[in-house]
Structures are given as structure tokens and as C-alpha cells.
Design a protein around this motif. Sequence first.
Motif, PDB file in Angstrom:
ATOM      1  N   CYS A 101     -68.362  22.858  39.584  1.00 45.94           N
ATOM      2  CA  CYS A 101     -68.483  21.401  39.756  1.00 45.94           C
ATOM      3  C   CYS A 101     -68.010  20.970  41.141  1.00 45.94           C
ATOM      4  O   CYS A 101     -68.565  20.049  41.744  1.00 45.94           O
ATOM      5  N   THR A 105     -70.173  18.934  43.959  1.00 46.50           N
ATOM      6  CA  THR A 105     -69.682  17.746  44.643  1.00 46.50           C
ATOM      7  C   THR A 105     -69.711  17.934  46.155  1.00 46.50           C
ATOM      8  O   THR A 105     -70.016  17.001  46.910  1.00 46.50           O
TER       9      THR A 105
ATOM     10  N   ARG B 157     -60.838   7.008  42.626  1.00 46.79           N
ATOM     11  CA  ARG B 157     -61.517   7.444  41.393  1.00 46.79           C
ATOM     12  C   ARG B 157     -62.736   8.305  41.705  1.00 46.79           C
ATOM     13  O   ARG B 157     -63.008   9.283  41.006  1.00 46.79           O
ATOM     14  N   ALA B 158     -63.463   7.952  42.757  1.00 41.47           N
ATOM     15  CA  ALA B 158     -64.635   8.768  43.132  1.00 41.47           C
ATOM     16  C   ALA B 158     -64.216  10.185  43.509  1.00 41.47           C
ATOM     17  O   ALA B 158     -64.952  11.142  43.248  1.00 41.47           O
ATOM     18  N   SER B 159     -63.034  10.317  44.101  1.00 42.40           N
ATOM     19  CA  SER B 159     -62.586  11.639  44.551  1.00 42.40           C
ATOM     20  C   SER B 159     -62.296  12.581  43.388  1.00 42.40           C
ATOM     21  O   SER B 159     -62.155  13.784  43.583  1.00 42.40           O
ATOM     22  N   ALA B 161     -64.383  13.290  41.113  1.00 42.20           N
ATOM     23  CA  ALA B 161     -65.677  13.718  40.572  1.00 42.20           C
ATOM     24  C   ALA B 161     -65.697  15.168  40.075  1.00 42.20           C
ATOM     25  O   ALA B 161     -66.210  15.424  38.968  1.00 42.20           O
ATOM     26  N   ARG B 164     -64.004  15.286  36.801  1.00 41.21           N
ATOM     27  CA  ARG B 164     -64.783  14.536  35.803  1.00 41.21           C
ATOM     28  C   ARG B 164     -65.968  15.352  35.313  1.00 41.21           C
ATOM     29  O   ARG B 164     -66.239  15.421  34.102  1.00 41.21           O
ATOM     30  N   LEU B 165     -66.698  15.965  36.253  1.00 41.98           N
ATOM     31  CA  LEU B 165     -67.865  16.776  35.878  1.00 41.98           C
ATOM     32  C   LEU B 165     -67.446  17.929  34.964  1.00 41.98           C
ATOM     33  O   LEU B 165     -68.120  18.233  33.978  1.00 41.98           O
ATOM     34  N   ASP B 205     -62.984   6.948  31.437  1.00 45.35           N
ATOM     35  CA  ASP B 205     -63.083   8.107  32.326  1.00 45.35           C
ATOM     36  C   ASP B 205     -62.752   9.386  31.549  1.00 45.35           C
ATOM     37  O   ASP B 205     -61.693   9.477  30.925  1.00 45.35           O
TER      38      ASP B 205
END
Lengths: 231, 231
Positions: A101, A105, B157-159, B161, B164-165, B205
Motif C-alpha cells: 500500500c 501511495t 489525515r491524507a498522509s 493513506a 488506511r489502504l 476512518d
Amino acid sequence: MALRLYDLAGADPQRRFSPYCWRIRMALAHKELPVETIPWRFTEKDAIAPSGQGRVPVLVDGERWIADSWPIANYLEDAHEARPSVFGGPSGRRLSRFYSCLGDTLVLAIFPFVALDILDVLHEKDREYFRKTREERVGTTLEAFVADREQRLPPFRASLAPLRLTLKEQPFLGGERPLYADYAVFGAFQWARCVSPFALLAEDDPVRSWRDRLLDAFGGLARGAPAFDKA
Amino acid sequence: MALRLYDLAGADPQRRFSPYCWRIRMALAHKELPVETIPWRFTEKDAIAPSGQGRVPVLVDGERWIADSWPIANYLEDAHEARPSVFGGPSGRRLSRFYSCLGDTLVLAIFPFVALDILDVLHEKDREYFRKTREERVGTTLEAFVADREQRLPPFRASLAPLRLTLKEQPFLGGERPLYADYAVFGAFQWARCVSPFALLAEDDPVRSWRDRLLDAFGGLARGAPAFDKA
């Protein structure tokens, strides 16, 4: 019968530049499995239709068609258990998911640096397809998309801090020797240098030294591929 | 003799908030090792002097003093091989190094959100020390340092990713069950909720759901600690 791998290629059929295909090329070499790579272009959807989707890597093993780097890596590990493990055991396999992942990214993070340069290496028949689909995805022209890449470079390099800290402590993410975790992340950097002369990594960056060690792995498999050597 | 762990505490001796100590608390629970935790404040350098440095976690096992979360985790794994592995084997140990570095980087990334709130939970005798050392480190007042935290939230939060994936695919970084890789990253989020009511993670999330599963692990060890429950 040898394994076959559909492998994204440019105008030069030897220029293989998919970050996801590079993961598998490295994994196949790690497992010491011979493979016939088949140059494939974005618009050759028919050739890989038996895989049920339209992207590479696609691995063909006899009657079996397997798509997508993570399932392919798992297939190779399971079908060839006696060969060197690419994951380093069952826990290693689960711990490798995150690296996959992270590699995904990184591809997204690197795209704003190399998107326009890709056009130059593509086969003529792919160029219109690539520009149309990618400009729809990013919501602007490829030219505008890469325009501020010099300003984006410091934050991009800063975002590699966890890799950098790790690679100061051990030569590979997998330890003394590389594992699939390494290949999953390396694919993004190898993609970048296959399509663009832009220097993503500073010369004194431990991430670059690690990348260079992987270029030399397996008899220089990745270093020998057509690429921009100064990148 | 039971293991002893010097564990960063606030004014409330039960408020244990070091991200690095939480890694070890979770690792000790994973290995089913009883431990006596000793509340420790930033300014109590003398108490841990035998460790040769001035920060926690510090683990004491009989005559042995071990400092720093990564060496402590490795010590516990080696000294108690027969107990459940926190790394998942030799390759798992090497693959866990990156997660440790990722956790370190997350602490730095989270600090601009919680730095000022930490003052409120500190023991009175630590407050001046904390403000002085941290303001020197960040080059401004704590108040100015956190002033734009709302604007920093979306990129933070985007960082996440890659986490999260991964956590959409499997419940823990270690797979079906957590490993040290989980604890190394979790420590940063547990630290945040122990010191600040600021909601770092959106309610929907997958990273938050994973954090919540770890709060519930080992009989709710981390959930039971004094913290800001809405964070």
C-alpha cells in the motif's frame, strides 16, 4: 512451460516502466523463476482480456491468468513454496501488505513529477489514450500538473522520512537481504527513473543508496533496463 | 523478580502518555509478561540515570537497565522466546523496523496538534521544563505552534493513506492479530488521546477503527488509561 508476464512497455519495447510490473519482475528473480516478459501497451486491452481486467501486471501460468501485483506475489509464493520466500514467512506476508500500500501511495505521490515525461517514452499508439485518461483523472493538463514540481520536491523528499530512518539502520526494508517489501516500494522509484530524467532523490539520500542496491540486485536486472541514469 | 518499566506520567500518576512507553506496555501484554510500571516525570532524570540516558521507556530486569523502545522490544523478544512473538519471526522482526520508524515520524507529525494541550496534563514540576525544551526545539511558542492545527488536519489525515489502504484489507498491520508493528504505530495515536481532546482521526476512518481495536486489546489495557475519550 515458462511463466509469462505482460509487462508495460514504451515505444522502445525494452523500456519496461510499470511500477507494479517491476515488483513482480523482482519477485520472480528473488524466487529464481524464469519468465518470458511480453511487451504490452496501454491500449492492448484485448491481449490481456482473459485476466478479466485491463491493466498489467498479468501473469500467465499455463491455463491460469492472474492480475494485480499483490495477488501475483501471493500466487508465486504459494505455488513455489520450496523456493526462497519473498515475504519471509506467514507473519512477513501479512506485514508486507502495508509496504504494498505504501508503494501504491508513492506512485500517486511521484506522478506529479513524471506525468508529462511519460508521454515522451510511450509508443505512439498509447499517447492519446494516456493523455486523455490521465488528464481526466488529475483534472488539468499534464503540462499544468507538473509545472510546480520543483516546489513539490522538498515536501516529497521529507515524506520519505520513515524509509530514510529505516535505511540508516539496515540495508533493506527486509533486513540484510531484500524482500517483497523492498520490491513493492522500489517499483515506484524504478518506474520514475524509467520514464523521467527528473532527480527525485538527492545523491546523499539513504533512500537513493537503497534504490541503487536494488538496481544491482539479481545481476543488475533493474539497472540493465532502459532508464534515465542520472535520475 | 517482576520487570519494572519507567513510564511517563502526568499530574495524575495514572495518566501515562509516552508514545514510546505505550509500545512497550502493549508488547509486554502481548508477551503476557507482568510488569510493575513506575510513574516518571520528565525532570526525574536521576531515577533513570543507571540507563545511561534521560528518557523513557526504561525497562529494568534484575540488574539490567534497557532504554529506548526498539532495543526493549528486541530484548523482550529474545529473553522470552517461548512466549508469543511480538515480531512474528526473524523476517517479521526486520520488517518491523520500518513500522518503528513510521511511529517515530508520526509522533513528530502529531506534535503540532497536541503540543499545547500536553501542558495541561503535566505534573507542575515538569511544565517549565517541557515548555522551555519544546519551544527551543520548534523555534516558537507552543501557542503559535498549534495555532493552525485545523488547517493542518486535512493533509495530516491524507498522509495516513498507506495505513488506511492496509487496514481496509486486514484488521491489523500484523494481519488477523496485532504485532509490534501495530503497537509501534498505535503508540502515537494513544499518546495523542491521552494528552489532548483534539480529534485527529475522523469517525469513519479505518485507521480509527484499527486504533479502537487496539484500545480493546489485552482486556482494554489502553482504553482503561486516563485519556480524552472523544479524541
